[in-house]
Design a protein around this motif. Structure first.
Motif, PDB file in Angstrom:
ATOM      1  N   LYS A 268       0.844  -1.187   0.000  1.00 43.00           N
ATOM      2  CA  LYS A 268       0.000   0.000   0.000  1.00 43.00           C
ATOM      3  C   LYS A 268       0.881   1.239   0.000  1.00 43.00           C
ATOM      4  O   LYS A 268       2.077   1.178   0.317  1.00 43.00           O
ATOM      5  N   GLN A 321      -5.253  -6.094  -5.750  1.00 45.49           N
ATOM      6  CA  GLN A 321      -5.919  -5.112  -4.897  1.00 45.49           C
ATOM      7  C   GLN A 321      -6.628  -4.093  -5.774  1.00 45.49           C
ATOM      8  O   GLN A 321      -6.237  -3.861  -6.918  1.00 45.49           O
ATOM      9  N   CYS A 325      -6.969   0.455  -2.793  1.00 46.98           N
ATOM     10  CA  CYS A 325      -6.283  -0.461  -1.860  1.00 46.98           C
ATOM     11  C   CYS A 325      -7.128  -0.822  -0.643  1.00 46.98           C
ATOM     12  O   CYS A 325      -6.583  -1.139   0.424  1.00 46.98           O
ATOM     13  N   ALA A 342      -9.116  -5.244   2.995  1.00 51.29           N
ATOM     14  CA  ALA A 342      -7.661  -5.205   3.087  1.00 51.29           C
ATOM     15  C   ALA A 342      -7.163  -4.822   4.469  1.00 51.29           C
ATOM     16  O   ALA A 342      -6.027  -5.130   4.832  1.00 51.29           O
TER      17      ALA A 342
END
Length: 411
Positions: A268, A321, A325, A342
């Motif tokens: 991320k 993803q 995200c 996530a």
């Protein structure tokens, strides 16, 4: 039309199905065959003559030609092949836009953010030595979307093969990080990471390690990288950190057992505290473990274990993803599909789309749908409605490669 007179010249027969036909000159047209060949047909004095001008080694789906430049673009199962036409009229691979000065074939085109990556392979060497055009890349050209000229080009030296290229920004300047591998004299795999300034400046090797690096996530300041791979004297169930200044590698324990292998890493963007959180998947037979790891706190924040319906697909799990995200998509060739939060790794949706020989998937419509492609069809699954919304079956087999993930505009 009764006022028109038609003169039947001759019947044309070919050894395989016609993929496409393109005019080339006033008296010549080209016929592309699904077998990979291109045939020139010339009309002269009321008769037709055929001549083989290109002979490929894989399925041809379509092609286009430029009679002025005397070039062909062939869309094949291996990728896009660029050819030139010398004076003897037999098609041969030629230099691509003068970038590299040798013969190259594009093995795949991949888009990410504002960049388009074109992968090239030395067709002559690969056909003779490797017998495969897909897994070996000698050069890459990176284009900014909608621009004609390449932003950056790179060609490997010696026996090095390009495995990955990532565009980054360092001190306000665009740079390319190139991952390459080769075998040493002991037949061990060597991996190296090279930093290449896009606009001038010397390229420099950041790290060289013994082992195959297959997944890399760089720090935002490019001082280090998190990676997994088959490294010498290291276990496959570890996450690694490599300091790109000292080239030292340190192991990061994830608490996995000896038979689990780390398969994939996603990163991320740094949060307000500068923490880059990594999403990892490990696998042993039909058991998948999903892990969220904090690079700042250096610990596991969350983990989830999932079971595949078919344990024969060992090593085939893919992870994607969404654009912001917030969600993770996991799927495998047996058709098992999960959508996870996530942050918490809570399973939001679980479904099975049926066993596929090849399968690629991605998020679509702001993550409310999944877009999928297998070797026979392209389809859209509505997550909220829990139903297949549409399916388009293709006339030709789709080449869904495990190493290239399906991409689409998520909106």
């Amino acid at each position: 039309n009764a006022d028109c007179n038609f003169n039947r010249i001759a019947d044309l027969t070919f050894h395989s199905e016609i993929a496409a036909v393109e005019p080339y000159s006033e008296n010549e047209f080209l016929v592309g065959l699904s077998s990979g060949s291109v045939i020139s047909v010339t009309v002269s004095d009321g008769s037709l003559s055929k001549k083989l001008v290109y002979e490929g080694n894989g399925t041809l789906y379509d092609f286009s030609c430029d009679s002025q430049a005397q070039t062909l673009d062939l869309y094949t199962e291996q990728g896009v092949v660029h050819c030139g036409k010398p004076k003897d009229s037999r098609m041969t691979d030629v230099d691509i836009t003068g970038l590299f000065g040798e013969s190259y074939e594009i093995a795949g085109v991949e888009q990410e953010d504002t960049y388009t990556y074109m992968w090239f392979g030395d067709t002559n060497r690969q056909k003779k030595v490797y017998g495969s055009l897909f897994f070996y890349n000698d050069a890459v050209a990176v284009y900014r979307t909608l621009e004609e000229g390449p932003l950056f080009t790179y060609k490997s030296d010696g026996d090095w093969k390009i495995q990955d290229v990532q565009m980054k920004v360092q001190d306000g300047q665009e740079v390319a990080l190139v991952l390459e591998t080769r075998y040493n004299e002991n037949y061990e795999t060597i991996s190296r990471i090279t930093l290449c300034p896009v606009k001038g400046g010397e390229s420099r090797i950041l790290a060289t390690v013994t082992g195959l690096l297959n997944q890399i996530q760089y720090n935002s300041d490019l001082t280090g990288a998190y990676l997994c791979g088959n490294l010498a004297d290291h276990n496959l169930n570890m996450l690694f950190y490599i300091d790109l200044q000292t080239q030292e590698i340190s192991e990061i324990s994830l608490g996995l057992n000896d038979v689990e292998h780390v398969r994939d890493i996603l990163a991320k963007k740094p949060d307000a505290k500068g923490d880059i959180r990594l999403e990892l998947i490990s696998q042993y037979q039909n058991q998948i473990r999903v892990i969220t790891y904090s690079t700042l706190e250096k610990k596991i924040l969350a983990q989830k274990t999932l079971s595949l319906e078919n344990d024969q697909n060992y090593g085939s799990v893919e992870m994607v993803q969404n654009r912001n995200c917030t969600n993770l998509l996991l799927y495998d060739r047996s058709g098992s599909v999960w959508v996870l939060d996530a942050e918490t790794l809570e399973v939001l949706y679980a479904l099975n789309v049926g066993e596929k020989r090849y399968l690629d998937m991605c998020f679509f419509r702001d993550s409310t749908c999944l877009l999928g492609a297998d070797e026979e069809s392209v389809w859209l699954y509505n997550l909220e409605g829990k139903k297949m919304e549409s399916v388009v079956y293709m006339d030709t087999q789709i080449n869904c490669s495990p190493s290239k993930k399906l991409r689409a505009d998520e909106s």
